[in-house]
Design an enzyme around this catalytic site. Structure first.
Site, short mmCIF file in Angstrom:
data_model
loop_
_atom_site.label_atom_id
_atom_site.label_comp_id
_atom_site.label_asym_id
_atom_site.label_seq_id
_atom_site.Cartn_x
_atom_site.Cartn_y
_atom_site.Cartn_z
N ASP A 56 -3.65 -30.77 -41.71
CA ASP A 56 -3.78 -31.74 -40.63
C ASP A 56 -2.45 -31.97 -39.92
OD1 ASP A 56 -6.48 -32.19 -41.28
OD2 ASP A 56 -5.91 -33.65 -42.83
N TYR A 114 -1.62 -29.10 -53.97
CA TYR A 114 -1.01 -30.02 -53.03
C TYR A 114 -0.16 -31.03 -53.78
CZ TYR A 114 -4.00 -28.57 -49.08
OH TYR A 114 -4.61 -27.86 -48.07
#
Length: 262
Positions: A56, A114
């Site tokens: 994003d 992540y």
């Protein structure tokens, strides 16, 4: 056509995410930036790019994996040097090697890792502003700025395994299933740094992730650490669909795509 597999790193602060918006709007994306210089190297012949993860806006990557398909015959090492000489300073090609035409960086991946970095120091070092989120305690909590990390660590265990993450993701009508498998999830303290005394990170590894899923998980953990949620609130959200989120999603600046395994 010639196919190459690349590992890339980028600082996402100045970009509206990975994916080229394709809307004609002048909003820079990582994919568009790479595509632009790739076309220049290939003398504007046909070239395509696909990625393992569509990060994003504002999200960073240390190990994004992409596949490029070009019409120009060029050795991988020279392609790496050529691309890095033209790319902006906040995008770098770390590895480049030939790959099969059938290679799909997203579908062929076995796991994605992540990290969400956050600082709990009461006074925040502005040097960290783009890459580490500032998560101080609320006014009722300790004056040291510390969250209840131990409680957050307990909650991390709730996410491990296969679960329905509908309540921890952005709505996506194109998504056939909201079930995902998480292999590991934990809170760790970063190595001592001159930039902050209390820097932690959420480390989460899974087969795949829904849109904004890691940020909603991080947001729920922060709310828990501030005593705004309970462990049972999180457990229930993993069982029952919640149209209204149990917490806000964490800011994008702390999220980093670390590596993708095949």
């Amino acid at each position: 056509m010639y196919h190459h597999r690349l590992v890339i790193s980028y600082k996402g602060t100045s970009y509206f995410g990975w994916q080229d918006l394709g809307t004609g709007e002048q909003k820079p994306t990582v994919q568009a930036s790479i595509h632009q210089i790739l076309k220049k190297i290939c003398n504007y012949q046909s070239c395509t790019i696909s990625a393992a993860s569509r990060t994003d806006a504002g999200v960073h990557a240390q190990g994004q994996v992409i596949k490029i398909t070009i019409a120009l015959a060029i050795e991988s090492g020279k392609l790496l040097l050529g691309m890095n000489s033209l790319l902006p300073d906040d995008i770098r090609i770390l590895q480049c090697k030939p790959c099969a035409a059938e290679f799909n960086p997203n579908k062929d991946s076995k796991s994605k890792e992540y990290h969400y970095y956050f600082c709990t120091d009461t006074i925040y070092n502005p040097v960290l502003n783009d890459t580490v989120a500032h998560i101080p305690s609320n006014s009722k909590a300790s004056t040291t700025g510390s969250l209840d990390i131990e409680l957050m660590q307990q909650a991390c265990k709730l996410f491990i395994g296969e679960h329905d993450f509908y309540s921890f993701a952005k709505r996506d009508t194109n998504m056939s299933s909201t079930f995902r498998t998480i292999f590991s999830c934990e809170i760790l303290q970063a190595q001592p740094s001159t930039f902050g005394n209390k820097i932690y990170y959420l480390k989460i590894v899974g087969k795949g992730f829904l849109r904004h899923m890691v940020r909603y998980i991080a947001g729920a953990l922060f709310a828990l650490g501030r005593n705004q949620l309970s462990l049972s609130d999180i457990s229930e959200a993993l069982v029952n669909h919640k149209e209204e989120k149990i917490s806000s999603r964490a800011k994008s600046r702390g999220l980093h795509l670390i590596q993708i395994c095949y």
